[in-house]
Design an enzyme around this catalytic site. Structure first.
Site, short mmCIF file in Angstrom:
data_model
loop_
_atom_site.label_atom_id
_atom_site.label_comp_id
_atom_site.label_asym_id
_atom_site.label_seq_id
_atom_site.Cartn_x
_atom_site.Cartn_y
_atom_site.Cartn_z
N ASP A 1 -4.70 -3.47 9.66
CA ASP A 1 -5.13 -4.87 9.61
C ASP A 1 -5.84 -5.11 8.27
OD1 ASP A 1 -5.90 -7.41 11.50
OD2 ASP A 1 -7.51 -6.95 10.08
N LYS B 1 -3.65 3.33 -3.30
CA LYS B 1 -4.60 4.26 -3.92
C LYS B 1 -4.36 5.65 -3.35
CE LYS B 1 -7.95 0.54 -4.45
NZ LYS B 1 -7.01 -0.48 -3.94
N ALA C 1 -5.19 0.58 12.58
CA ALA C 1 -4.90 2.00 12.75
C ALA C 1 -5.60 2.55 13.99
CB ALA C 1 -5.33 2.77 11.51
N GLY D 1 -1.53 -1.62 5.11
CA GLY D 1 -1.47 -0.84 6.34
C GLY D 1 -2.53 -1.27 7.32
N MET E 1 -10.10 7.67 7.54
CA MET E 1 -10.11 8.42 6.28
C MET E 1 -11.02 9.65 6.37
SD MET E 1 -10.13 5.04 3.82
CE MET E 1 -11.33 4.12 4.82
N ASP F 1 0.83 -1.20 0.00
CA ASP F 1 0.00 0.00 0.00
C ASP F 1 0.86 1.26 0.00
OD1 ASP F 1 -2.34 -1.37 -0.03
OD2 ASP F 1 -2.80 -1.14 2.10
#
Length: 488
Positions: free
Chosen positions: A306, A273, A335, A304, A384, A251
Site C-alpha cells: 500500500d 531502492k 504486505a 509494492g 524490512m 518499485d
C-alpha cells in the site's frame, strides 16, 4: 505465450478446407463470415455444405485429398476423420509454407482457431493453444456477459471521426487521452443505447471543448498500491490506471508479470531502492515524478503493498501538492495483510490478539531498531530489516518480550516462492542465519503465529520450524466463550 495472436484479412482470399463433414462445416461457416473464398476438397458434403456449393457460395472439389497443390491458398484447414489424411495435409501445408489448422490435433497445427466474441468491428479472440477448447469457450461466455451488445457501434463512430480528431489534436499522447475520455463518457452511453445522432453530437462537443479544457489535458500522477507480490492482488482500479499510464515508475519488488498490464508503448522506469547498493534517492524520485507530470504525462507510481504503509507515498504526494499537480491514490493490499492472510496467521483474533502494530526493522541513527514496549495481546508486524533480525530480537527482549514469544517470518509472501518460518523471538537471529532467510520478508510476532500450521492454505508444504513446537488441538478457535486458548 505459445502463440502470437493475429487477425487475418481473408476477404476474397482463397482458403482450402479438406473434409466435408460437420466439423468442416463449422470451419467453413467461420471462414465465410470473414469473407474468405472457400474451396472444400471432399468426396461428399454435409447437407449444409451441399447447399452452399449449389448456391455457388463455396467451391467444391468432389474427390479425396491426394496431394493437390496448396500454393494458391492463404490458409489450409484439415477437418477429416482420417488421421493419416490430416497428417498428409499438414505436411504438405508446412512444405508449402502455408499456415494449417488440423482439427483436434494441435501438435500438427501452425495456427489455431480461437473462441470468438464478435462485436464487429470489435473482435476478441480467446485461445488455449489448442489444449482446452472448452475452457476457451467458457472464457468467451464470461467476456460476452461483460461487453455491451452494441460495442461495435462505438468503434464505428470512432472510425468515422478518427481523421478529424487527428487533424485537430496533433500530439499523439494528447489524442490518446482524448479517446480514453470518450470511451467512458456520454458518447459511449449514447452509442450503446443506439442513439447515434446523440453520440455524434456529444463527440462533436467533446472535440470542440478539448482545446480549452486545460484540466483534461494536464498530466496526472497515480499512486497505485501493487499489493504484496501476487499479481492478482492488485485492485481493479489499480490495473486500470496502470494500463492507461504514459510512464510507470515502479518499485524493485514489483513483478515483471504485473508490468505486462502496462501499455506496450508506456515508458517503464525502475526507481526501486536496493539495500546497500546505489539507488535513486527519494528526493531525486520526487523531482522525476514532478517533472514527468508537469510535462503532461500520466504517471503511474507503482508501489509494492500500500502506498501509505511504509511506502513513502505521503512524501511523494507532498511533492505533487507543492507543485500544484493532479494526483490520485489507489490503496493496495499491504504486505502485512497479504502475507499474514496467505500464511494463515490472523493479525487479530478474539481472546488472543486484540490489536496489531505495523512497524519497521530499519534502525535509528544510533543503530538501534525501533520497537515498542511489549503489550500482551498485541500482534507485531515488522517490515524490512531481515539482516538485523538478531538485533531486532535483542531489542524486543529488552522491551519486555519474553524470549519464548512465538514469531513467524513470511518470505516472498503471496507468490509461488512463499515460505513461512516459525520460531521464537529468542532464536530469531539464529533462524535467519541457519535457514537463509532473505528479503522480501515480513516478521510477525505474537500468539496468533502459532496458528500458521492449522490455518495454512496457500503453501502448507513450505512451513518450516526453528526451535518452535507444532500447534496442538487445544489451539482451535471457539466463539462460545469470550476468550480463546492460545496455541501451546
Amino acid at each position: 505465450m505459445q502463440h502470437l495472436p493475429l487477425f487475418a484479412q481473408l476477404k476474397d482470399r482463397a482458403v482450402l478446407v479438406v473434409g466435408g463433414g460437420a466439423v468442416a462445416e463449422r470451419r467453413v461457416t467461420l471462414l465465410r463470415e470473414a469473407g474468405a473464398a472457400v474451396t472444400v476438397v471432399a468426396p461428399a458434403l454435409s447437407p449444409r455444405l451441399t447447399e452452399l456449393a449449389a448456391a455457388g457460395l463455396i467451391h467444391h472439389v468432389p474427390e479425396p485429398y491426394t496431394g493437390q497443390p496448396l500454393e494458391p491458398y492463404w490458409l489450409v484447414v484439415a477437418a477429416t476423420d482420417d488421421g493419416a489424411v490430416n497428417a498428409a495435409v499438414a505436411a504438405a501445408a508446412t512444405a508449402a509454407k502455408r499456415f494449417v489448422n488440423v482439427v483436434d490435433d494441435h501438435a500438427l497445427c501452425t495456427f489455431v482457431m480461437p473462441a470468438i466474441v464478435d462485436r464487429s468491428p470489435v473482435t476478441i479472440a480467446i485461445g488455449s493453444s489448442g489444449l482446452s477448447p472448452v475452457l476457451a469457450r467458457w472464457i468467451k461466455g464470461v467476456v460476452e456477459t461483460v461487453l455491451p451488445a452494441r460495442l461495435g457501434a462505438l468503434a464505428e463512430l470512432a472510425g468515422r471521426w478518427r481523421q478529424r480528431v487527428r487533424s485537430q489534436i496533433a500530439d499523439p499522447d494528447e489524442r490518446r487521452h482524448f479517446w480514453e475520455r470518450v470511451v467512458t463518457s456520454a458518447v459511449a452511453e449514447h452509442a450503446f443505447a443506439g442513439r447515434e445522432a446523440d453520440a455524434e453530437r456529444a463527440l462533436d462537443d467533446a472535440l470542440a471543448s478539448w482545446a480549452d479544457d486545460d484540466a483534461a489535458r494536464r498530466g496526472e500522477a497515480y499512486l497505485v498500491g501493487a499489493g504484496p507480490g501476487g499479481i492478482d492482488l492488485i485492485t481493479i482500479r489499480g490495473r486500470q490506471l496502470l494500463a492507461s499510464a504514459d510512464v510507470v515508475l515502479y518499485d524493485r519488488l514489483v513483478s515483471a508479470e504485473l508490468l505486462r498490464y502496462a501499455r506496450r508503448d508506456a515508458e517503464l522506469i525502475c526507481v526501486g531502492k536496493t539495500p546497500r547498493r546505489p539507488s535513486i534517492s527519494q528526493r531525486q524520485l520526487n523531482r522525476l515524478l514532478v517533472s514527468l507530470v508537469k510535462s503532461g504525462k500520466r504517471v503511474c507510481r507503482l508501489k509494492g503493498g500500500d502506498p501509505f504503509v511504509f511506502g513513502r507515498g505521503g512524501e511523494e504526494l507532498e511533492a505533487l501538492a507543492e507543485a500544484g499537480l493532479k494526483f490520485q491514490v489507489v490503496p493496495g493490499v499491504s504486505a502485512a495483510e497479504g502475507c499474514a492472510a496467505y500464511a494463515g496467521i490472523p493479525l487479530t483474533l478474539r481472546g488472543v490478539a486484540h490489536a496489531v502494530l505495523f512497524t519497521t526493522g530499519h534502525t535509528r541513527d544510533d543503530g538501534q531498531p525501533i520497537v515498542g514496549e511489549f503489550e500482551a495481546g498485541r500482534t507485531l508486524a515488522l517490515y524490512m530489516g531481515v539482516a538485523q533480525y538478531a538485533e531486532i530480537a535483542a531489542a524486543l527482549i529488552a522491551k519486555g518480550y519474553p524470549p519464548e514469544t512465538p514469531a513467524a517470518v513470511v518470505e516472498s509472501g503471496t507468490t509461488d516462492r512463499q515460505r513461512v518460518v516459525r520460531t521464537v523471538v529468542g532464536r530469531l537471529g539464529e533462524a535467519q542465519a541457519a535457514l537463509g532467510i532473505t528479503p522480501p520478508a515480513l516478521l510477525i510476532v505474537g500468539e496468533t503465529t502459532r496458528y500458521a500450521d492449522r490455518y495454512s492454505w496457500f503453501a502448507p508444504s513450505k512451513v518450516e520450524r526453528f526451535a518452535e513446537a507444532s500447534i496442538g488441538d487445544d489451539a482451535r478457535v471457539s466463539y462460545r466463550e469470550n476468550s480463546n486458548k492460545a496455541a501451546p
